[in-house]
Design a protein around this motif. Structure first.
Motif, PDB file in Angstrom:
ATOM      1  N   ARG B  28       0.811  -1.213   0.000  1.00 35.77           N
ATOM      2  CA  ARG B  28       0.000   0.000   0.000  1.00 35.77           C
ATOM      3  C   ARG B  28       0.843   1.261   0.000  1.00 35.77           C
ATOM      4  NH1 ARG B  28      -5.239  -0.622   0.588  1.00 35.77           N
ATOM      5  NH2 ARG B  28      -5.410   1.592   1.085  1.00 35.77           N
ATOM      6  N   TYR B  29       2.015   1.191   0.618  1.00 34.08           N
ATOM      7  CA  TYR B  29       2.739   2.449   0.824  1.00 34.08           C
ATOM      8  C   TYR B  29       3.978   2.592  -0.038  1.00 34.08           C
ATOM      9  CZ  TYR B  29      -0.592   3.052   4.491  1.00 34.08           C
ATOM     10  OH  TYR B  29      -1.760   3.188   5.157  1.00 34.08           O
ATOM     11  N   ASP B  32       1.910   3.169  -5.765  1.00 32.70           N
ATOM     12  CA  ASP B  32       0.596   2.637  -6.083  1.00 32.70           C
ATOM     13  C   ASP B  32       0.770   1.490  -7.067  1.00 32.70           C
ATOM     14  OD1 ASP B  32      -1.939   2.088  -6.773  1.00 32.70           O
ATOM     15  OD2 ASP B  32      -2.504   4.154  -7.316  1.00 32.70           O
ATOM     16  N   ASN B  35      -0.175   1.921 -10.768  1.00 35.41           N
ATOM     17  CA  ASN B  35       0.779   2.600 -11.646  1.00 35.41           C
ATOM     18  C   ASN B  35       1.732   1.629 -12.316  1.00 35.41           C
ATOM     19  OD1 ASN B  35      -0.123   5.151 -11.331  1.00 35.41           O
ATOM     20  ND2 ASN B  35       1.252   5.633  -9.607  1.00 35.41           N
ATOM     21  N   ARG B  47      -7.796   3.137 -14.969  1.00 35.33           N
ATOM     22  CA  ARG B  47      -7.154   2.908 -13.685  1.00 35.33           C
ATOM     23  C   ARG B  47      -8.149   2.348 -12.662  1.00 35.33           C
ATOM     24  NH1 ARG B  47      -2.447   5.610 -12.413  1.00 35.33           N
ATOM     25  NH2 ARG B  47      -1.466   6.563 -14.232  1.00 35.33           N
ATOM     26  N   ARG B  51      -8.170  -1.153 -10.677  1.00 35.24           N
ATOM     27  CA  ARG B  51      -8.226  -1.152  -9.226  1.00 35.24           C
ATOM     28  C   ARG B  51      -9.342  -2.079  -8.737  1.00 35.24           C
ATOM     29  NH1 ARG B  51      -5.663   2.391  -6.064  1.00 35.24           N
ATOM     30  NH2 ARG B  51      -5.312   3.820  -7.766  1.00 35.24           N
ATOM     31  N   LEU B  56      -8.500  -3.780  -5.202  1.00 36.36           N
ATOM     32  CA  LEU B  56      -7.758  -2.811  -4.397  1.00 36.36           C
ATOM     33  C   LEU B  56      -8.663  -1.757  -3.782  1.00 36.36           C
ATOM     34  CD1 LEU B  56      -4.555  -2.359  -6.561  1.00 36.36           C
ATOM     35  CD2 LEU B  56      -4.801  -3.573  -4.399  1.00 36.36           C
ATOM     36  N   ASP B  57      -9.971  -1.747  -4.182  1.00 34.19           N
ATOM     37  CA  ASP B  57     -10.858  -0.771  -3.561  1.00 34.19           C
ATOM     38  C   ASP B  57     -11.657  -1.386  -2.404  1.00 34.19           C
ATOM     39  OD1 ASP B  57     -12.195  -2.453  -5.186  1.00 34.19           O
ATOM     40  OD2 ASP B  57     -13.498  -0.930  -6.098  1.00 34.19           O
TER      41      ASP B  57
END
Lengths: 322, 330
Positions: B28-29, B32, B35, B47, B51, B56-57
């Motif tokens: 997560r950090y 992204d 990308n 995108r 996601r 990822l949402d």
């Protein structure tokens, strides 16, 4: 011939400030099957004498002179391996603390069998039988089951019984017991002493019992040696030394034992404390504390002389004029 | 014993979940991930689609749960850099690291314990004092320096041993081993020695210190009074009592060996997991980094749990004994 003869034994510790003498010119005999008590204050050289006899002086300590003979044969100058063969087989030893004398990672049985088989040519099965016999002999209940247990599964008194079995299992003729009951409960002490006395008597084994407990000496020993500042002050039959001590130091020791009675007397106290090894006074080592001191005591060092049934190192008995 | 085992395993699972959480946070950090997947000129809508497709949402807890379940199945996703499953990459690299670490660990024990005993029994000997000084050097020199020195002496000057690579390997199933070829074995010598040097000196010094301590114990004095042979006193009675701290440190250090293997693998161009990890860091290849982290932690946890179980084998006092509940016996 006596079983053990110690003649003019000297134990020294070389230090940076010169050589300290921890045991100075000590001579005594131990007869077959006899129990000799050795008493004295802490640091009087009692344990050191025992360690010298069994050849386990901690370096840098060393025998600086004299002879130790077992059955008339010198043992103080043997090679380390020859001395090892004597330890356990001819001279056994028991130390103060049964809680730490046993290796915690081996079963009691393993330690017994190991000791037996080191000294006696015996099959593992026979050694096991003998080990279980010894556990029973020293009064451990259910010895077959206990054989496979570890030291931590035994109580303090039981562990000291195991230690006694270990010291005796190769049938030595002399046992050196260095304060064998000091670390134990008072209630257990008497049992252990009685056990030690019984197994020695039954096997006609002699013992040197190092202690500062006069009660133990009175009950167990045949003769008693009193040590002071690395020297022998007095030696003789227990009844004689305890009731009619010849040496003023022994008299002081006896006077300082509390007695139970209808009219308790005031306890006598020996003034001062034992000198350190670095400043032992000239002449008699006891002279600064002796109630009967006279001028010559500061000059002449007394030798051990026969007095009554025993012997004492005191100028009072050397015919030196006061 | 059973309760102990269950409790120990539960602890291990907790540790692994915590590690997995940290690995999960990396995704997560550290940039992204979207990308890294879509092309540079993708629209915002594209995108969002990606996601959603990758989940990822979803709420974080669900994503974490998914990560843990996949990781437990050995699925760490696909490497960003070379588009292959991470598990396959690791499996390919594992044998090289495992063999290197195994040899280094064995060397440190086989050399460290006897040297430690020797220096404890003859503390004033010339050889002992020399070994003590050597070990001080070994423990204080950084491993990459000793590695480079080893290459200089044995590869460049003497030309005896290869300076890089694993030599020839033979495949046994999916495992490729260098143990079965002469060049593979030769290639192992320098890297494993470099890797074990720190551990070796540590074990030697530890065994020495413990042994000196144990030799002063009352039960050793009593063993002497029983007339046991020196050999039995030193190697049976004393050694066994020195082993508990050695096992602890060895267990901890075994994990350290795997971690330090990164440096050794870099110095010797050793095709192992450590080298893979260094590459992954250079390319921010998060799935590989996460998988490496989880895997090394898993090895750590397995080793530590085994060490705890080993204590029970060595020290009878730690075994729970039902007969003790009824009192101290006697």
């Amino acid at each position: 011939m006596a079983l053990l003869e110690v003649e003019n034994l000297k134990v020294e510790f070389p230090t940076r400030k010169g050589v300290l003498t921890a045991v100075d010119n000590v001579s005594f005999n131990v007869e077959q099957g006899e129990i000799l008590g050795v008493v004295g204050e802490s640091g009087a050289g009692k344990s050191m004498t025992g360690a010298a006899v069994i050849g386990l002086l901690e370096p840098p300590g060393r025998i600086g002179g004299g002879q130790i003979r077992l059955d008339g044969k010198r043992i103080d100058n043997l090679s380390p391996d020859e001395m090892r063969k004597i330890r356990g087989r001819h001279i056994g030893a028991i130390f103060q603390d049964p809680l730490t004398s046993l290796n915690p990672l081996f079963t009691v049985g393993e330690q017994l069998v190991e000791t037996i088989r080191t000294h006696l040519p015996m099959s593992a099965a026979d050694a096991k039988k003998r080990a279980i016999g010894w556990l029973a002999e020293v009064g451990i209940p259910a010895p077959d089951r206990r054989f496979d247990q570890y030291p931590h599964q035994f109580s303090g008194g039981m562990r000291q019984r195991v230690v006694i079995a270990l010291a005796l299992c190769a049938e030595p003729r002399l046992i050196i017991a260095d304060e064998p009951t000091t670390a134990l409960d008072v209630s257990v002490q008497a049992q252990i002493i009685a056990l030690l006395k019984r197994v020695c008597r039954e096997r006609n084994a002699a013992a040197i019992l190092v202690t500062h407990d006069m009660g133990v000496i009175a009950e167990t020993a045949d003769r008693v040696a009193v040590m002071y500042a690395g020297r022998l002050a007095e030696i003789g039959p227990v009844a004689h030394v305890l009731q009619k001590p010849s040496h003023p130091y022994t008299a002081g020791l006896m006077g300082s034992i509390p007695r139970v009675g209808p009219r308790p007397k005031r306890l006598i106290q020996i003034e001062g404390s034992m000198p350190r090894l670095t400043d032992i006074p000239s002449g008699c080592a006891f002279n600064p504390r002796c109630p009967k001191v006279f001028a010559e005591c500061h000059r002449i060092r007394p030798e051990l002389r026969p007095v009554a049934d025993g012997a004492a190192a005191c100028l009072l008995y050397e015919g030196v004029t006061q | 014993m059973f309760v102990f085992l269950v409790r120990r395993l539960l602890q291990a699972v907790m540790v692994m979940l915590a590690v997995a959480f940290i690995a999960f946070l990396m995704f997560r950090y550290l940039g992204d991930p979207v990308n890294n997947i879509v092309s540079q000129d993708a629209t915002q809508q594209q995108r969002e689609e990606v996601r959603q497709r990758l989940g990822l949402d979803d709420p974080m807890a669900i994503q974490y749960g998914r990560f843990v379940i996949n990781a437990a199945k050995g699925d760490f996703g696909v490497s960003y850099r070379n588009s292959r499953p991470v598990s396959a990459l690791l499996a390919e690299r594992l044998p090289a690291t495992a063999e290197l670490v195994l040899v280094a660990a064995l060397l440190s024990l086989v050399l460290g314990i006897p040297l430690g005993i020797y220096t404890a029994l003859k503390p004033r000997g010339v050889l002992s004092q020399g070994l003590q000084i050597m070990s001080l050097i070994g423990i204080s020199l950084p491993t990459f320096v000793t590695g480079i020195l080893l290459i200089l002496v044995f590869s460049v000057w003497l030309g005896w041993l290869p300076s890089f690579g694993r030599g020839d390997v033979i495949d046994i199933g999916w495992w490729s081993t260098g143990f079965l070829t002469a060049s593979g074995l030769k290639a192992l010598i320098l890297p494993s020695f470099m890797l074990c040097l720190f551990q070796l000196t540590l074990i030697m010094r530890l065994v020495r210190a413990e042994m000196l301590e144990v030799l002063r114990a009352d039960y050793i004095k009593f063993a002497k009074a029983r007339g046991l042979k020196n050999r039995a006193i030193h190697f049976r009675h004393a050694l066994k009592n020195t082993l508990i701290p050695v096992v602890t440190i060895f267990g901890l250090q075994l994990g350290g060996l795997i971690a330090f293997a990164i440096i050794t693998e870099t110095v010797f161009q050793w095709p192992g997991m450590g080298a893979l990890f260094i590459q992954a860091v250079n390319f921010t290849d998060v799935p590989v980094m996460a998988a490496y982290l989880v895997m090394v932690s898993l090895i750590f946890v397995i080793i530590n749990t085994s060490v705890d179980l080993l204590y029970n084998v060595i020290d009878p006092r730690l075994r729970t004994d039902p007969t003790r509940a009824s009192g101290k016996g006697a």
